[in-house]
Design a protein around this motif. Structure first.
Motif, PDB file in Angstrom:
ATOM      1  N   THR A 203      -9.888 -35.082 -68.365  1.00 37.20           N
ATOM      2  CA  THR A 203     -10.799 -34.365 -69.404  1.00 37.20           C
ATOM      3  C   THR A 203     -11.409 -34.149 -69.850  1.00 37.20           C
ATOM      4  OG1 THR A 203     -11.097 -37.135 -69.735  1.00 37.20           O
ATOM      5  CG2 THR A 203      -9.816 -36.799 -71.496  1.00 37.20           C
ATOM      6  N   TYR A 204     -12.095 -34.287 -67.845  1.00 42.36           N
ATOM      7  CA  TYR A 204     -13.071 -33.761 -66.886  1.00 42.36           C
ATOM      8  C   TYR A 204     -13.858 -32.772 -67.005  1.00 42.36           C
ATOM      9  CZ  TYR A 204     -16.198 -32.773 -63.475  1.00 42.36           C
ATOM     10  OH  TYR A 204     -17.664 -31.665 -62.730  1.00 42.36           O
ATOM     11  N   THR A 205     -12.587 -31.818 -66.316  1.00 47.07           N
ATOM     12  CA  THR A 205     -12.917 -29.884 -66.665  1.00 47.07           C
ATOM     13  C   THR A 205     -12.281 -30.028 -68.399  1.00 47.07           C
ATOM     14  OG1 THR A 205     -10.063 -30.290 -66.303  1.00 47.07           O
ATOM     15  CG2 THR A 205     -11.398 -29.959 -64.262  1.00 47.07           C
ATOM     16  N   TYR A 206     -11.565 -30.358 -69.260  1.00 44.15           N
ATOM     17  CA  TYR A 206     -11.158 -29.553 -70.884  1.00 44.15           C
ATOM     18  C   TYR A 206     -13.018 -29.485 -70.931  1.00 44.15           C
ATOM     19  CZ  TYR A 206     -10.073 -29.043 -75.537  1.00 44.15           C
ATOM     20  OH  TYR A 206     -10.347 -29.388 -76.929  1.00 44.15           O
ATOM     21  N   THR A 207     -13.193 -30.962 -71.062  1.00 43.84           N
ATOM     22  CA  THR A 207     -14.637 -31.144 -71.191  1.00 43.84           C
ATOM     23  C   THR A 207     -15.634 -29.867 -71.012  1.00 43.84           C
ATOM     24  OG1 THR A 207     -15.386 -32.914 -70.237  1.00 43.84           O
ATOM     25  CG2 THR A 207     -14.148 -33.237 -72.840  1.00 43.84           C
ATOM     26  N   LYS A 208     -15.830 -30.294 -69.944  1.00 42.73           N
ATOM     27  CA  LYS A 208     -16.748 -29.088 -69.127  1.00 42.73           C
ATOM     28  C   LYS A 208     -16.528 -27.955 -69.999  1.00 42.73           C
ATOM     29  CE  LYS A 208     -19.692 -30.891 -66.371  1.00 42.73           C
ATOM     30  NZ  LYS A 208     -21.330 -30.729 -66.553  1.00 42.73           N
ATOM     31  N   ALA A 209     -15.287 -27.118 -69.760  1.00 42.57           N
ATOM     32  CA  ALA A 209     -15.046 -26.129 -70.397  1.00 42.57           C
ATOM     33  C   ALA A 209     -15.573 -25.305 -71.753  1.00 42.57           C
ATOM     34  CB  ALA A 209     -13.664 -25.486 -70.389  1.00 42.57           C
TER      35      ALA A 209
END
Ligand code: PKZ
Ligand code: NDP
Length: 464
Positions: A203-209
């Motif tokens: 979820t980290y990489t997704y929410t940073k996008a």
């Protein structure tokens, strides 16, 4: 005279995430190079029973700030902690504080985020997307604001192989997702998370996008730039080599290797270990802040802060360098002799985990039980294996990041600024950097005394 240092002089700067790893280095460098800045507002939440002031004191009294305090003795007066909680409406900022921020802020650095790989989508959205949205709204009401710098990650688009310095759209509109999670049950959110993040690992990489998309959509008339660092490691040169204060990224695994817990890892040995030193990231950030404020580019510029395309180092080389350092300067009370084998498939990884990780831990726990002590090693080993399973994705894939904007910026700096705000990763000597990183981990994270090295070496001789 440095144009960048001069730019920050007399400015009121707002920083989120200033108590974090990168935030501290940013605050330190600002005070060291622009001691005449007016004020740094830092958004802080109370933590572990500490007041805001206690948190600031703890931050400023650490070794990182020694040089900065000599150059700017009135640091305490120039830091103004503001109570905030980024998960709350209006970021949890009081009306009076908000007024002060709206009236005075010239520059914003938005560092705060959840960087946990196992966070729920709801919490990661709250911090990495909604808080960003609210901060942008606040920024749009600041008449004196000159520039807004947003920290993202080079892995925001890790679902792609080649990543350019552009914002890539996500399949679901951030606003629609934000609306949906408001009424969706946690269990349903958990169920749809894998579908939403698609081929991203967490979820980290997704929410940073998504955070980047929000920046793009809500930028209005704001003057914004985005920094995308890859894996941020200990300091290279400033204020001294090897400074690090948390276990994120490679640091935890370096300790696990030095202590002889981690002896094999599933990795693509020749894949690029895209590590960048924290001081280099901060130098680029300050240069970007200056450039964006002075040149006001027509669109949002994105800056990749990565090492792979300019000065690559592979995971296997990094592993060898870590081992070589711990041979010269071992960590105290190692569980086993340090070793760093790379496995390349699931079967050999399973075998290694059973034989080289779990079996010695279980045997040691048996010995602890026999001698009337509480067993703890198997539990620790399980935790380490869980951590590794979360990081494995990043050591088994390769990416190419274009660095056009970063190189363009470098070419626009004066000679003095190129030295004072050096972000040219081509000058980094990996052997020297890794050695300083491991020593830094020993000294600043584990607080081990270098005088204990002979005893640590003696201890290793009886390890298997
Ligand atoms: C020689 C070869 C070197 C190879 C070297 C490869 C490095 C390959 C890095 C790739 C990295 C990509 C990075 C993307 C770049 C960004 O953009 S994001 C920034 C990086 N973010 C992170 O690294 C966050 C990763 N960590 C996490 O998400 C969570 O800590 C985990 C892994 C899910 C564990 O969660 P948890 O089980 O709730 O545990 P948590 O309370 O956090 O900690 C539990 C224990 O584990 C320990 N721990 C926490 N993190 C770590 C860690 N990273 N390591 C070890 N122990 C740890 C803690 O100290 C703690 O121990 P105690 O204090 O209780 O004794
Ligand atoms: N470290 C890395 O390898 C990389 C990091 N980045 C990005 O750089 C930025 C900084 O990362 P890093 O310094 O490593 O992260 P840290 O986890 O060290 O710091 C996070 C900061 O955010 C603050 N924060 C978290 N939750 C809240 C909240 N609810 N309210 C107020 N503040 C909060 C933390 O405050 P507190 O001290 O109270 O917890 C802390 O100051 C992030 O945006 C991250 O995505 C990008 C690429 C790589």
């Amino acid at each position: 005279m440095s144009a960048i240092a001069a730019y920050y002089g007399g400015k009121s700067i707002l920083i989120t995430g200033a108590t974090g790893f990168m935030g501290k280095v940013l605050v330190e460098k600002l005070f060291r190079t622009s001691p005449d800045l007016k004020v740094i507002y830092i958004l802080v939440r109370p933590k572990a029973g500490q007041s805001l002031q206690q948190r600031v004191s703890q931050m400023i009294n650490c070794k990182l700030f020694e040089k900065a305090k000599e150059i700017c003795p009135n640091i305490f007066e120039k830091i103004r902690p503001i109570y905030a909680d980024l998960t709350k409406p209006d970021l949890g900022i009081s009306k009076e504080d908000l007024e002060e921020l709206l009236d005075h802020t010239n520059i914003i650095f938005h560092c705060a985020a959840t960087v946990r790989f196992d966070d729920s989508l709801r919490h990661a959205l709250q911090l990495n997307v909604i808080a960003t949205q609210q901060l942008l709204l606040m920024a749009s009401q600041m008449p004196k604001l000159e520039v807004f710098i947003h920290f993202s990650t080079a892995y925001a688009n890790c679902n792609l192989k080649h990543i350019d310095e552009v914002i890539y759209p996500c399949s679901v509109e951030p606003k629609k997702l934000i609306d949906s999670v408001e009424w969706l049950d946690d269990s349903i959110i958990e169920e749809i998370t894998p579908k939403l993040i698609e081929n991203r690992p967490n979820t980290y990489t997704y929410t940073k996008a998504l955070g980047e998309m929000v920046v793009y959509q809500e930028s209005g008339n704001l003057n914004i730039a985005i920094i995308r660092p890859s894996i941020v490691g200990a300091s290279w040169q400033e204020p001294f080599p090897g400074w690090v204060d948390n276990l994120n990224g490679p640091s935890g695994l370096i300790i696990a290797t030095g202590k002889g817990f981690l002896r094999a890892i599933k990795a693509t040995p020749r894949a690029v270990a895209d590590v960048v030193p924290v001081d280099l990231v901060i130098n680029l950030t300050l240069a970007v802040g200056w450039h964006t404020a002075v040149h006001r580019p027509k669109s949002i510029l994105i800056y990749h802060c990565t090492s792979g395309s300019l000065n690559p180092c592979s995971w296997i080389d990094l592993g060898f360098q870590v081992l070589a350092t711990f041979e010269k300067a071992p960590l105290e009370k190692a569980f086993r002799r340090p070793k760093a084998d790379f496995t390349t498939n699931s079967f050999s990884t399973y075998l290694w985990n059973t034989i080289s990780h779990m079996a010695p831990a279980v045997i040691y726990d048996f010995y602890l039980r026999l001698t009337g002590r509480k067993p703890r090693m198997a539990k620790l080993m399980n935790r380490m294996l869980k951590t590794i399973s979360m990081l494995e994705y990043f050591i088994n894939h390769s990416w190419e990041w274009s660095t056009y904007n970063t190189e363009m910026l470098m070419s626009q700096l004066s000679n003095e600024d190129q030295k004072l705000f050096n972000f040219d990763v081509r000058h980094l000597n990996w052997l020297e950097y890794t050695e300083n990183y491991c020593i830094g981990v020993k000294k600043y994270l584990l607080k081990e005394d270098m005088a204990g090295i002979p005893a640590a070496k003696k201890h290793l001789r009886i390890c298997f």
